[in-house]
Scaffold this motif. Structure first.
Motif, PDB file in Angstrom:
ATOM      1  N   ASN A 268      31.459  41.850  48.552  1.00 40.30           N
ATOM      2  CA  ASN A 268      31.959  42.938  48.219  1.00 40.30           C
ATOM      3  C   ASN A 268      30.749  44.215  48.279  1.00 40.30           C
TER       4      ASN A 268
ATOM      5  N   SER B  89      32.249  37.723  46.249  1.00 41.56           N
ATOM      6  CA  SER B  89      33.475  37.657  45.412  1.00 41.56           C
ATOM      7  C   SER B  89      34.615  36.591  46.021  1.00 41.56           C
TER       8      SER B  89
ATOM      9  N   ASP C  89      39.068  35.725  42.687  1.00 44.41           N
ATOM     10  CA  ASP C  89      39.761  36.534  41.503  1.00 44.41           C
ATOM     11  C   ASP C  89      38.826  36.871  40.229  1.00 44.41           C
ATOM     12  N   ASN C  90      37.619  37.155  40.735  1.00 42.38           N
ATOM     13  CA  ASN C  90      36.639  37.649  39.550  1.00 42.38           C
ATOM     14  C   ASN C  90      36.282  36.768  38.648  1.00 42.38           C
TER      15      ASN C  90
ATOM     16  N   SER D  95      30.374  36.415  38.364  1.00 46.51           N
ATOM     17  CA  SER D  95      29.629  37.614  38.520  1.00 46.51           C
ATOM     18  C   SER D  95      28.241  37.344  38.672  1.00 46.51           C
TER      19      SER D  95
ATOM     20  N   LYS E 299      25.856  45.340  39.820  1.00 43.64           N
ATOM     21  CA  LYS E 299      27.145  44.749  39.859  1.00 43.64           C
ATOM     22  C   LYS E 299      28.141  46.054  39.896  1.00 43.64           C
TER      23      LYS E 299
END
Length: 629
Positions: free
Chosen positions: A107, A114, A137-138, A141, A157
């Motif tokens: 990203n 991601s 899907d997140n 991190s 981020k």
């Protein structure tokens, strides 16, 4: 002169005219805004087409279209990093890198991965052929927290990086830069190589020494929730844990069973979020001075399907070199396969649980190479059977010696019983005479135990090997659709404690084989072992174990890998055959009596151990006599 007055009609006319004028002005303003908007959209479209961004997302809330908005709304928040918000990448978007092994999506926002997909590997799913994704899907991190000289805290981020995609030979290179100006930036650099699970990854800065507060340590944070990819949530969770290497080659891990576990360690060279058959690993050539590691168990009830098994988190401080950041790292996203991990030469194979000491050595230098050769030309189920046959042939001499010892003990049992009756009031003399009988008959009471003890490393090594064998994943054999998971043949409408809600056939067959084997051997063991005073009745204990051992096998292995249960079924079946041949065609009772009679006629020198035992027994006997006087 009489002054003019505004009558009602004049007022109405004035209002109408004023309204028309206002409408015309607003209409012109709207047209100008529409025209400006179209011009801006066209300009943005042309800029985006010139970049390497693969796809675009909605404009971020803090995205801006001109420097005046930046200076008013974002400069106060981001300081000099507000420059990054003026770049086309601030509209969002992502870049895709793809090879034979991996598909990666990075990203613009945050500059981190991601999506990570392991090509040609499917997760277990009854409804679809979904490819294994370690990140999507997140669920992950990756953030670098920076402190600026004007007392701001910057989290990468939340900011936008500018992508630049290029090639170096066959390698795909993606530079992601968080810019304070054209010549001042923080860079995440990804290098994807063809046919490789390992990426080169660099974190470096340029010209930020006057922007970043060098007295405050930047912190790198990496979090990941591990997706369920296998058939059994409970079984996968048992082998999902956080591993790490520290202090020049030492390795350790956090608990896989605790609700939560955490450690702070020094000089960390890699951190591995290992799932059962896939791993996400961050390696660094310059060790992290410290790392705070956390693992949380998300499977609160093993009977309930869940999306994730573990929640992993790591926090590592980074160090400046000459006022800048410069870390050469690697990412590994791929199978938790011993052979693949070992090929990188970075001690990554230590995350595969093959056992410690001799157990690990047997797996590394015997079972993995042999099984690799067998499975290269045989179906995996057949390869397990052939490996089992080879193992049983390897330890068959031990099986023979064990049974021969039992047969000899059985043959001299009447004499042992006679000694026990004769010296029942003198334990020391009874033990001494029993030892003399063993020596004359050439019988070693430990000979039956030693072969069994020597077999333990082999059985335990294979117990570790089969659940860790990536090659067995989603390989079918007979009714088992996945040799790395349980082979359910019947689903139960209820759950049995410690057993589960299904019936696995291979553990059931293995339990039956164990029962038959114990029935064959227990009678001989009972006859061989004389009852000792003050000791528990071994005969009764043996009878109980005939039923307990198969039940333990049935319950314990019902949720384990069917490949392991297949091994135990074949192994015990072969053992039954070997024992039958030995008992009925090799070791016959008349031959045993003849051997013992011959040994009794021979004069055998006493061994050092026997002499020591006799001396100790004699000293103990004399002490007992003195006490009784």
């Amino acid at each position: 002169m009489e002054g003019k007055k505004l009558d009602r009609n004049s007022i109405v006319g004035f209002i109408i005219i004023a309204g028309l004028l206002i409408w015309m002005m607003l209409n012109n303003i709207n047209k100008e805004q529409d025209a400006m908007k179209k011009d801006a959209e066209q300009a943005q479209k042309e800029v985006v087409e010139k970049t390497d961004v693969v796809s675009t997302e909605k404009i971020a809330d803090e995205g801006v279209q001109n420097d005046s908005l930046v200076s008013e709304s974002l400069r106060a928040k981001l300081g000099q990093f507000a420059y990054s918000a003026t770049l086309p990448s601030a509209q969002g978007g992502s870049t895709e890198l793809k090879s034979e092994k991996l598909t990666l999506v990075i990203n613009n926002k945050g500059g981190y991965l991601s999506e990570v997909q392991i090509n040609n590997n499917k997760r277990f799913s009854k409804s679809s052929n979904e490819i294994v994704s370690l990140i999507k899907d997140n669920n992950s991190s990756f953030n670098l927290e920076l402190h600026t000289t004007d007392n701001r805290v910057i989290n990468t981020k939340d900011l936008y990086f500018e992508p630049q995609l290029s090639t170096e030979g066959e390698n795909q290179v993606l530079s992601m830069r968080l810019k304070a100006s054209e010549n001042q930036f923080l860079e995440f650099r990804y290098v994807l190589k063809p046919n490789d699970y390992m990426l080169d990854f660099v974190i470096r800065s340029q010209g930020l020494s006057k922007i970043i507060d060098l007295s405050k340590t930047p912190e790198l944070n990496w979090d990941l929730e591990a997706y369920v990819n296998e058939k059994s949530v409970a079984y996968e969770n048992r082998y999902t844990r956080l591993y790490y290497e520290y202090e020049n080659g030492k390795d350790n891990d956090l608990s896989a069973t605790s609700k939560s576990d955490e450690k702070t360690v020094k000089d960390v060279s890699y951190i591995a979020y290992k799932q059962h058959f896939f791993s996400s690993i961050l390696l660094t050539s310059k060790p992290f001075s410290t790392a705070s590691l956390v693992s949380k168990n998300l499977v609160l009830d093993e009977k309930v399907d869940t999306l994730f098994t573990k929640d992993f988190a790591s926090t590592m401080p980074l160090e400046f070199t000459a006022g800048e950041l410069n870390y050469d790292m690697n990412w590994y996203f791929g199978p938790s396969d011993y052979k693949i991990l070992k090929s990188y030469g970075k001690n990554l194979d230590n995350i595969v649980p093959l056992g410690w000491g001799i157990f690990g050595w047997l797996n590394r230098f015997l079972f993995i190479p042999v099984f690799g050769v067998l499975s290269s030309f045989l179906p995996y189920g057949i390869a397990i059977i052939v490996l089992t046959v080879l193992v049983r042939l390897l330890i068959s001499p031990l099986t023979y010696k064990s049974y021969l010892s039992q047969a000899k003990m059985k043959a001299i049992r009447p004499e042992v019983t006679e000694i026990n009756e004769k010296y029942k009031n003198d334990p020391m003399k009874k033990q001494q005479e029993t030892m003399n009988l063993y020596s004359k008959a050439g019988v070693n009471p430990m000979a039956g135990c030693i072969p069994a003890i020597l077999q333990i490393p082999i059985f335990y090594s294979l117990f570790q090997f089969f659940p860790s064998a990536f090659d067995l994943r989603q390989k079918s054999f007979l009714w088992a659709d996945d040799l790395s998971s349980y082979d359910s043949v019947l689903h139960l409408p209820f759950s049995i404690p410690f057993y589960g809600n299904h019936v696995s056939l291979f553990p059931l067959l293995a339990s039956i084989a164990i029962f038959i084997y114990m029935k064959m051997t227990t009678g001989d063991q009972q006859m061989a072992q004389p009852q000792q005073e003050g000791m528990p009745d071994m005969g009764k204990l043996m009878k109980v174990m005939i039923y307990i051992s198969p039940l333990m096998m049935l319950f314990f292995f019902n949720n384990y890998a069917s490949g392991l249960s297949l091994y135990y079924f074949i192994s015990n079946s072969i053992t039954i055959g070997i024992m039958y041949v030995i008992k009925n065609h090799i070791v016959k009772e008349d031959k045993i009596h003849a051997i013992i009679a011959e040994n009794k006629t021979k004069k055998k020198p006493k061994g050092r151990f026997q002499k020591m035992m006799e001396q100790a027994q004699e000293q103990q006997r004399l002490k007992e006599q003195q006490k009784n006087k």
